[in-house]
Write an enzyme that holds these catalytic residues in place. Structure first.
Site, PDB file in Angstrom:
ATOM      1  N   THR A  71       0.813  -1.213   0.000  1.00 35.18           N
ATOM      2  CA  THR A  71       0.000   0.000   0.000  1.00 35.18           C
ATOM      3  C   THR A  71       0.844   1.258   0.000  1.00 35.18           C
ATOM      4  O   THR A  71       2.003   1.241   0.431  1.00 35.18           O
ATOM      5  CB  THR A  71      -0.916   0.000   1.245  1.00 35.18           C
ATOM      6  N   ASP A  72       0.238   2.347  -0.441  1.00 40.81           N
ATOM      7  CA  ASP A  72       0.901   3.646  -0.347  1.00 40.81           C
ATOM      8  C   ASP A  72       0.898   4.176   1.089  1.00 40.81           C
ATOM      9  O   ASP A  72       1.553   5.165   1.399  1.00 40.81           O
ATOM     10  CB  ASP A  72       0.241   4.654  -1.289  1.00 40.81           C
ATOM     11  N   TYR A  95      -1.846   0.678  10.187  1.00 44.11           N
ATOM     12  CA  TYR A  95      -1.997  -0.102   8.960  1.00 44.11           C
ATOM     13  C   TYR A  95      -0.738   0.003   8.105  1.00 44.11           C
ATOM     14  O   TYR A  95      -0.177  -1.003   7.671  1.00 44.11           O
ATOM     15  CB  TYR A  95      -3.227   0.369   8.177  1.00 44.11           C
ATOM     16  N   LYS A  99       1.924  -3.032   7.144  1.00 43.25           N
ATOM     17  CA  LYS A  99       2.230  -3.399   5.760  1.00 43.25           C
ATOM     18  C   LYS A  99       3.722  -3.253   5.478  1.00 43.25           C
ATOM     19  O   LYS A  99       4.312  -4.089   4.789  1.00 43.25           O
ATOM     20  CB  LYS A  99       1.411  -2.546   4.784  1.00 43.25           C
ATOM     21  N   TRP A 120      -6.207   2.997  -3.321  1.00 36.76           N
ATOM     22  CA  TRP A 120      -7.562   3.311  -3.755  1.00 36.76           C
ATOM     23  C   TRP A 120      -8.096   2.276  -4.744  1.00 36.76           C
ATOM     24  O   TRP A 120      -8.592   2.606  -5.818  1.00 36.76           O
ATOM     25  CB  TRP A 120      -7.621   4.703  -4.368  1.00 36.76           C
TER      26      TRP A 120
END
Length: 168
Positions: A71-72, A95, A99, A120
């Protein structure tokens, strides 16, 4: 999950424990992950942090390539332009931290691996921003949405097709 006795105060890190956890929890979408992590960091630590490392160890043992979606959220969110893959990481929440822990566990395992950071993600199934807005637009005359978040929407099908091209 904690109350039901699925996981205890400290989630085990053995492959058996993580397989059991995976069966009980099932797959989680990114939007669910962000919400769940704050309340259940030990669970997030096991699923997002330790499990990818175990998968990488298994991939190495099998001489396979692991593809991992991250994820970003591993970044601080301050850039006005997309982050290059070598940008410094600085997760702003649990989060993102969980990750990033998974990414690092994969790297430490020394397996052939590809980590794809995305953001997204939307599709025509499940729960995501697109479907939520479509539902709300049908129910309401006016919608109120936040205006302080910026990102790059990624269609789940495009991600799947790109991944398929990468692995050939």
């Amino acid at each position: 999950l904690f109350q039901q006795g699925v996981v205890g105060d400290e989630v085990g890190s053995s492959r058996r424990d993580l397989r059991r956890l995976r069966r009980r929890v099932g797959p989680r979408r990114g939007d669910q992950q962000v919400q769940v992590v704050g309340a259940h960091f030990a669970l997030a630590h096991a699923v997002n942090g330790r499990a990818p490392g175990i998968f990488a160890e298994e991939a190495k043992r099998l001489d396979a390539t692991l593809i991992h979606f991250s994820t970003d959220y591993v970044f601080d969110g301050t850039r006005a332009t997309p982050y290059p893959e070598d940008a410094p990481v600085a997760p702003l929440n649990a989060y993102g931290a969980s990750k990033l822990e998974g990414e690092r566990a994969i790297a430490a395992a020394g397996a052939h691996a590809l980590v794809l950071r995305t953001s997204w993600v939307y599709g025509l199934r499940g729960r995501n921003f697109l479907l939520t807005i479509r539902r709300l637009a049908a129910e309401r005359d006016e919608l109120a949405v936040v205006a302080d978040q910026f990102g790059v929407p990624n269609w789940s099908r495009t991600l799947a097709e790109a991944t398929a091209r990468i692995v050939g």
